[in-house]
Design an enzyme around this catalytic site. Structure first.
Site, PDB file in Angstrom:
ATOM      1  N   ARG A 174      11.576   3.391   3.360  1.00  0.00           N
ATOM      2  CA  ARG A 174      11.323   2.529   4.502  1.00  0.00           C
ATOM      3  C   ARG A 174      12.580   1.509   5.105  1.00  0.00           C
ATOM      4  O   ARG A 174      13.066   1.139   3.717  1.00  0.00           O
ATOM      5  CB  ARG A 174       9.988   1.580   4.046  1.00  0.00           C
ATOM      6  N   HIS A 190       5.699   5.846  11.475  1.00  0.00           N
ATOM      7  CA  HIS A 190       5.023   5.839   9.971  1.00  0.00           C
ATOM      8  C   HIS A 190       4.146   7.009   9.751  1.00  0.00           C
ATOM      9  O   HIS A 190       2.783   6.869   9.796  1.00  0.00           O
ATOM     10  CB  HIS A 190       4.309   4.659   9.804  1.00  0.00           C
ATOM     11  N   LYS A 224      25.982  -5.105  -2.051  1.00  0.00           N
ATOM     12  CA  LYS A 224      27.561  -5.006  -2.254  1.00  0.00           C
ATOM     13  C   LYS A 224      28.161  -4.406  -0.948  1.00  0.00           C
ATOM     14  O   LYS A 224      29.297  -3.915  -0.790  1.00  0.00           O
ATOM     15  CB  LYS A 224      27.872  -4.099  -3.486  1.00  0.00           C
ATOM     16  N   ARG A 254       0.785  -1.081  -0.198  1.00  0.00           N
ATOM     17  CA  ARG A 254      -0.041  -0.041   0.091  1.00  0.00           C
ATOM     18  C   ARG A 254       0.888   1.313   0.032  1.00  0.00           C
ATOM     19  O   ARG A 254       0.532   2.227  -0.632  1.00  0.00           O
ATOM     20  CB  ARG A 254      -0.917  -0.052   1.226  1.00  0.00           C
ATOM     21  N   THR A 255       1.707   1.485   0.976  1.00  0.00           N
ATOM     22  CA  THR A 255       2.676   2.721   0.982  1.00  0.00           C
ATOM     23  C   THR A 255       3.241   2.819  -0.273  1.00  0.00           C
ATOM     24  O   THR A 255       3.136   4.031  -0.726  1.00  0.00           O
ATOM     25  CB  THR A 255       3.302   2.444   2.163  1.00  0.00           C
TER      26      THR A 255
HETATM   27  N1  ASP Z   1       1.534  -1.806   6.852  1.00  0.00           N
HETATM   28  C1  ASP Z   1       1.839  -1.229   8.246  1.00  0.00           C
HETATM   29  C2  ASP Z   1       3.286  -0.941   8.425  1.00  0.00           C
HETATM   30  O1  ASP Z   1       4.085  -0.885   7.571  1.00  0.00           O
HETATM   31  C3  ASP Z   1       1.291  -2.408   9.255  1.00  0.00           C
HETATM   32  C4  ASP Z   1       1.870  -3.611   9.177  1.00  0.00           C
HETATM   33  O2  ASP Z   1       2.752  -4.015   8.634  1.00  0.00           O
HETATM   34  O3  ASP Z   1       1.522  -4.630   9.949  1.00  0.00           O
HETATM   35  O4  ASP Z   1       3.820  -0.622   9.521  1.00  0.00           O
END
Ligand code: ASP
Length: 314
Positions: free
Chosen positions: A103, A131, A82, A53-54
């Site tokens: 991320r 987040h 590397k 999603r993100t």
């Molecule tokens: N998608 C959310 C996160 O990246 C929640 C999860 O992974 O459970 O933190």
């Protein structure tokens, strides 16, 4: 809103949050009005941990503003294998992009990376840390379904490792909310987060519980989270709590008819599929809200246009 980087929700004032949410609502009503706002702009995606999603909603958001993305791809196919450091990777990719989304499995990595770049950097999850763009879409969804003031919310599941929980809890202290945290003892909120929340909000607004039944009837929103297997240092510890804190139609018999159920997704078995078709379920809508929220956020971070950047609050 005058931030170069968005690392935690602690940076966001109530005015900042309202600026982003109001602007997202405007975009949602007429996305074509901003379709060419960022033609030629490139967003760099650096995901060192899985994401659906993100990552996809940031990509969609940039494209719907007229821009494009460059994607580092999987860690396995990048120079990270590397031995390249995160500092070097972000310094290289800032030369290809006008903003970065990062991320990373290590808590604190986004703060560190942001010190090496001049383009705006958005933390899209740093381990069990924060987040903040998820929080903005969570707040948007709460505002649409239950309103943000005089809100009673239950936040349940993995409160220890859940970065979406940490970010949301801090942001909610800007509003008149009662927050109930429901988890097994081993997955309670980190003590420093509880301490901060008590500092920021009158202590009566924060409560911890080990059972949902105690608070369910009073809730306007129930925010359910996944027990995050990948963050447990010991698989045995995960097995002890896996499968706890699940909800199904029977659980919700004790809830208000107006209860809104949310989840940052992915869900494993925390919410029974039978709830999906009920009026309680807001988690797919919540995921879809990621696009207008991230369009608003990117536009605000990328523009010098004071008019859409709110009142200039720090
Ligand atoms: N998608 C959310 C996160 O990246 C929640 C999860 O992974 O459970 O933190």
């Amino acid at each position: 809103m005058r931030h170069d980087h968005l690392i935690t929700s602690k940076q966001l004032s109530r005015a900042d949050i309202e600026t982003v949410l109001d602007y997202a609502a405007e975009i949602d009503a007429d996305p074509s009005a901003v379709a060419n706002r960022h033609v030629g702009t490139v967003l760099g995606l650096l995901f060192f941990e899985p994401s659906t999603r993100t990552k996809m909603s940031f990509e969609t958001a940039m494209k719907r503003l007229g821009g494009d993305i460059v994607d580092m791809g999987s860690v396995e196919s990048s120079s990270v294998t590397k031995g390249e450091t995160l500092a070097d990777t972000v310094r290289v990719i800032e030369g290809y992009a006008d903003a970065l989304v990062l991320r990373h499995p290590k808590q604190g990595s986004a703060t560190m990376a942001s010190e090496f770049v001049d383009v705006p950097l958005v933390n899209a999850g740093d381990g069990a840390g924060h987040h903040p763009s998820q929080t903005l879409l969570d707040l948007y969804t709460i505002r649409e379904n239950a309103g943000l003031d005089d809100l009673t919310i239950g936040i349940m599941g993995d409160l220890k490792y859940g970065r979406t929980v940490h970010s949301l809890a801090y942001a909610l202290t800007n509003f008149d909310t009662r927050q109930h945290f429901i988890s097994p003892e081993s997955l309670q909120l980190p003590r420093e987060v509880v301490y901060d929340l008590h500092q920021q909000q009158d202590g009566t607004g924060i409560r911890e519980h080990d059972a949902l039944e105690e608070v369910l009837p009073s809730l306007d929103v129930l925010y359910v989270t996944r027990i995050q297997r990948e963050r447990f240092p010991d698989e045995n510890e995960y097995q002890k709590v896996a499968g706890e804190y699940q909800i199904d139609a029977e659980t919700l018999e004790a809830a208000s008819d107006d209860l809104t159920v949310m989840h940052p997704l992915p869900r494993v078995d925390e919410i029974a599929p039978e709830i999906d078709e009920t009026d309680h379920a807001a988690y797919f809508e919540q995921a879809h809200n990621g696009v207008p929220i991230r369009m608003a956020l990117l536009d605000l971070l990328l523009s010098d246009d004071a008019e859409i950047r709110g009142d200039g609050d720090e």
